[in-house]
Design an enzyme around this catalytic site. Structure first.
Site, PDB file in Angstrom:
ATOM      1  N   ARG A   1      35.617 -27.867  72.959  1.00  0.00           N
ATOM      2  CA  ARG A   1      34.847 -29.109  73.028  1.00  0.00           C
ATOM      3  C   ARG A   1      35.662 -30.208  73.679  1.00  0.00           C
ATOM      4  NH1 ARG A   1      32.898 -32.261  67.615  1.00  0.00           N
ATOM      5  NH2 ARG A   1      35.151 -32.575  67.493  1.00  0.00           N
TER       6      ARG A   1
ATOM      7  N   TYR B   1      -1.752 -36.948  58.125  1.00  0.00           N
ATOM      8  CA  TYR B   1      -2.038 -36.383  59.443  1.00  0.00           C
ATOM      9  C   TYR B   1      -2.335 -34.892  59.355  1.00  0.00           C
ATOM     10  CZ  TYR B   1      -0.632 -40.581  61.977  1.00  0.00           C
ATOM     11  OH  TYR B   1      -0.564 -41.851  62.485  1.00  0.00           O
TER      12      TYR B   1
ATOM     13  N   MET C   1       5.283 -42.052  60.499  1.00  0.00           N
ATOM     14  CA  MET C   1       6.332 -42.864  61.109  1.00  0.00           C
ATOM     15  C   MET C   1       6.877 -43.912  60.151  1.00  0.00           C
ATOM     16  SD  MET C   1       6.264 -45.223  64.561  1.00  0.00           S
ATOM     17  CE  MET C   1       6.044 -43.834  65.674  1.00  0.00           C
TER      18      MET C   1
ATOM     19  N   LYS D   1      33.680 -43.203  63.035  1.00  0.00           N
ATOM     20  CA  LYS D   1      32.854 -43.175  64.250  1.00  0.00           C
ATOM     21  C   LYS D   1      31.380 -43.247  63.872  1.00  0.00           C
ATOM     22  CE  LYS D   1      32.821 -38.110  64.388  1.00  0.00           C
ATOM     23  NZ  LYS D   1      33.129 -36.900  65.188  1.00  0.00           N
TER      24      LYS D   1
END
Length: 372
Positions: free
Chosen positions: A148, A268, A314, A49
């Site tokens: 679940r 940053y 990023m 999956k």
């Protein structure tokens, strides 16, 4: 890894991409054999999956077929239909989440097997069999304590006598919630609940063990195990050494290098300021490629650790290469995942699990599949 092995290439070209993701299919197949060998007489399926945990379901499943894997699990109908197109007829493909309303006929015609998680899903699959005028295979999942997916005991008790009319019950299954905690009493409680669940249904092959469940012992193996993450190198026994081989290697290209004087702000927020003169390299990888922003880790070059300097951006990360003893040239590769630093290592640094690291890896990489 075998860098000189002929590779299947996917995604951007080597020249165009900022990073390379290598998937070692030989290591994947070895992991499958190791897991299968632990099962004794039980069969070993493969969970592919989420595009085989981000590594390419078609390529992964085709490789595992070479070692005799004939049963694959996906989450959604779309994944199952795509995998059927990739593999062709033959392998069993089961849809773990069940089949959403309206997709039943497409899935039936593709020979997919619905995992019925509720009486409503089971009834819809039975109605599809009636409409098509032929019997359809089905698996039934019980909720034995994870809350679940799967039928709770009361729903199983309420199944009508004709609930399986027109259907062939191929598998009865459930899922362990705490298999990676071998001392948890939840494991034995779920196993006992699974025994009760099986008794309420016609005789059929049974499946309970996921990757970690395989290591709980033979009492959890039943007829079929469903490993996923362990196939891809994630440690199924977090309290012990990893018994699996690493499958992925992630390398990023150097973009440029520079000198960093004492006290200069780096990245940053100027979150890093060197206390001594540094040599730095900026590499073409960032959180847009799935690298966790909070994972202030390191890269490696020829086995030497190059720590991150400042925050992950990023599309780039700054490395301190002062200790390297040489400069790095634009286009040279540093290793982010592989033998020096594993998926599990980065998961720990990020406060998450290896599954999330793998499934987050982006699509901007040049991908290589090695097998041999």
């Amino acid at each position: 890894m075998h860098p000189h092995t002929a590779a299947i290439k996917h995604g951007p070209s080597l020249e165009q991409a900022g990073a390379i993701l290598t998937i070692d299919l030989a290591a994947l197949r070895e992991n499958y054999r190791r897991l299968r060998d632990r099962l004794g007489g039980a069969a070993c399926a493969a969970v592919v999956k989420a595009d085989a945990y981000g590594l390419g379901a078609g390529e992964v499943a085709a490789a595992l077929r070479k070692d005799g894997c004939g049963t694959f699990f996906v989450a959604h109908a779309a994944e199952g239909l795509a995998l059927r197109m990739a593999l062709g007829a033959g392998p069993e493909i089961l849809i773990l989440n069940g089949i959403h309303p309206g997709a039943e006929v497409d899935c039936a015609e593709a020979g997919l097997i619905a995992v019925a998680n509720s009486a409503a899903q089971l009834a819809a699959w039975r109605e599809t069999a009636r409409r098509l005028g032929r019997r359809l295979p089905v698996a039934i999942q019980g909720d034995t304590g994870m809350s679940r997916l799967g039928m709770p005991p009361s729903e199983v008790d309420g199944l009508a006598a004709d609930a399986l009319d027109g259907l062939d019950l191929k598998l009865v299954m459930s899922h362990l919630a705490c298999a990676d905690e071998p001392e948890s009493p939840a494991n034995e409680a779920q196993r006992a609940a699974f025994e009760d669940f099986r008794r309420k249904l016609p005789p059929a092959p049974a499946s309970l063990a996921n990757s970690s469940g395989i290591f709980l012992g033979g009492g959890y193996h039943y007829d079929l195990a469903r490993p996923g993450a362990a196939l891809y190198g994630v440690n199924p026994t977090p309290d012990r050494a990893n018994p699996m081989r690493q499958v992925v290697r992630l390398e990023a290209k150097v973009i440029q290098t520079r000198d960093l004087p004492v006290g200069v702000g780096v990245g940053y927020g100027h979150a890093y300021r060197p206390m001594a003169p540094h040599r730095a390299a900026t590499i073409a990888l960032g959180y847009a490629d799935g690298w966790p922003r909070r994972a202030a880790a390191a890269a490696f070059f020829d086995g030497q650790r190059l720590p991150f300097a400042g925050r992950v951006s990023m599309d780039s990360i700054i490395l301190d290469i002062s200790s390297l003893g040489r400069d790095l040239l634009p286009g040279e590769l540093v290793e982010l995942l592989g033998g020096n630093q594993t998926v599990d290592d980065i998961a720990i640094l990020s406060g998450t699990i290896g599954y999330e690291i793998l499934t987050s890896l982006g699509r901007r990489f040049h991908r290589r599949y090695l097998d041999g």
